[in-house]
Design an enzyme around this catalytic site. Structure first.
Site, PDB file in Angstrom:
ATOM      1  N   LYS A 194       0.835  -1.220   0.000  1.00  0.00           N
ATOM      2  CA  LYS A 194       0.000   0.000   0.000  1.00  0.00           C
ATOM      3  C   LYS A 194       0.858   1.254   0.000  1.00  0.00           C
ATOM      4  O   LYS A 194       0.418   2.320  -0.442  1.00  0.00           O
ATOM      5  CB  LYS A 194      -0.974  -0.015   1.179  1.00  0.00           C
ATOM      6  CG  LYS A 194      -0.346  -0.191   2.557  1.00  0.00           C
ATOM      7  CD  LYS A 194       0.144   1.098   3.183  1.00  0.00           C
ATOM      8  CE  LYS A 194       0.835   0.827   4.504  1.00  0.00           C
ATOM      9  NZ  LYS A 194       1.362   2.060   5.118  1.00  0.00           N
ATOM     10  N   THR A 251      -3.230   5.602   4.408  1.00  0.00           N
ATOM     11  CA  THR A 251      -1.902   5.971   3.921  1.00  0.00           C
ATOM     12  C   THR A 251      -1.972   6.747   2.614  1.00  0.00           C
ATOM     13  O   THR A 251      -1.106   7.576   2.332  1.00  0.00           O
ATOM     14  CB  THR A 251      -1.035   4.707   3.726  1.00  0.00           C
ATOM     15  OG1 THR A 251      -1.086   3.912   4.904  1.00  0.00           O
ATOM     16  CG2 THR A 251       0.405   5.061   3.445  1.00  0.00           C
TER      17      THR A 251
END
Length: 339
Positions: A194, A251
């Protein structure tokens, strides 16, 4: 559970935040690091100013530069060091560890060259007689929010459910909640990969694109992450959970994320070497992009977003050109397991 003695290896932002969580739960926490000034600051000033300007740590949290002293008599050891030094620290630990402990890690990345997951590195370097199955602690979490006791939910994954339950029990409280999982490959790859997509999302912002583009890269990025993870042995459903889509959202959308901030700076035209120097902290997404790109080539997995970010970071491709290349790819059905 009775109070545990826990060594936290790594006095960075996340290691410090997790140390506070464990201390809040009544455990004896020992932070280990190799910067004498930082360790002295934690012990004498009860601060870690490099990461948290206005946070005062509990005086019961002790810090060490001597690894043997830090792990003496502990019940558990939590790795929170950058991926690139995980193997080195694990080797150092193996040399001084004399009793069996729970081994956990809360780092996110893939090792350069070997493309190994962090739990695999720890399994290779720490003798089995001194540990149980490794526990991965991962999910949507910013240290800046956890340190002020904001609500955080993450996963604890291990091949041994009892080890995952151990992590769940030592960490969970009124503001920090863990869910157990047995898909170690899924949780680890989700946490590592990610960061790549977060760099891309930041770059889109830096280039001036809006929420539509943000949603596009997050959803299609999740497809790529899932595709590679499943090829490595993960369960697809894991990527719909906290360590997957949850961590990707937090994120890939927040200024707290150093990966997003790095991408944003790149999108605004800054050079990678300047971005890394100005950040002052490890940008895991940069090195993970290279590892993931090489791994995708090795496994013959189609990852156009990752490939584009790799070319921007390592081959000097103009980000705008890379975006156009993706947009001009052959059209296809959304439910095809490819981009």
């Amino acid at each position: 559970m009775k109070p545990q003695k826990i060594a936290v290896l790594g006095p960075g932002s996340w290691g410090t935040a997790l140390s506070q969580v464990l201390n809040d739960n009544g455990h004896e926490v020992r932070i280990w690091g190799n910067n004498p000034e930082q360790i002295t600051e934690i012990n004498e000033q009860h601060t870690n100013q490099r990461y948290f300007k206005e946070v005062i740590l509990d005086k019961k949290i002790k810090a060490f530069t001597n690894l043997s002293e830090a792990i003496d008599g502990v019940d558990a050891i939590l790795f929170v060091v950058p991926t690139k030094v995980t193997r080195l620290v694990a080797k150092q630990l193996a040399e001084v560890l004399k009793h069996k402990v729970h081994i956990l890690h809360a780092s996110k990345g893939l090792e350069q060259g070997t493309h190994a997951r962090i739990s695999s590195i720890l399994e290779e370097e720490i003798p089995a007689e001194y540990r149980g199955e490794i526990v991965v602690v991962s999910g949507p979490s910013h240290a800046e929010e956890t340190i002020v006791r904001d609500i955080t939910l993450i996963s604890a994954a291990s091949k041994n459910h009892d080890e995952a339950k151990y992590a769940q029990n030592i960490f969970s409280n009124d503001y920090f909640r863990l869910y157990t999982n047995t898909d170690v490959v899924g949780v680890e790859t989700a946490g590592a990969l990610k960061n790549i997509i977060a760099v891309g999302a930041g770059a889109l912002h830096g280039l001036g694109f809006g929420d539509n583009a943000k949603a596009a890269i997050i959803t299609r990025g999740l497809t790529e992450i899932t595709r590679l993870g499943v090829a490595m042995g993960a369960e697809p459903l894991t990527y719909s959970g906290l360590s997957g889509v949850g961590d990707l959202i937090v994120t890939g959308t927040s200024v707290h994320s150093r990966n997003w901030r790095a991408g944003d700076a790149l999108g605004r035209g800054e050079k990678l070497e300047d971005v890394e120097r100005n950040m002052g902290m490890i940008i895991e997404g940069v090195s993970t992009t290279k590892a993931a790109y090489e791994l995708a080539q090795q496994l013959n997995i189609d990852m156009p977003i990752t490939e584009t970010i790799y070319k921007v970071l390592y081959e000097g491709l103009d980000a705008k050109v890379g975006i156009l290349d993706i947009m001009r790819r052959e059209t296809r059905a959304e439910n095809e397991f490819t981009n």
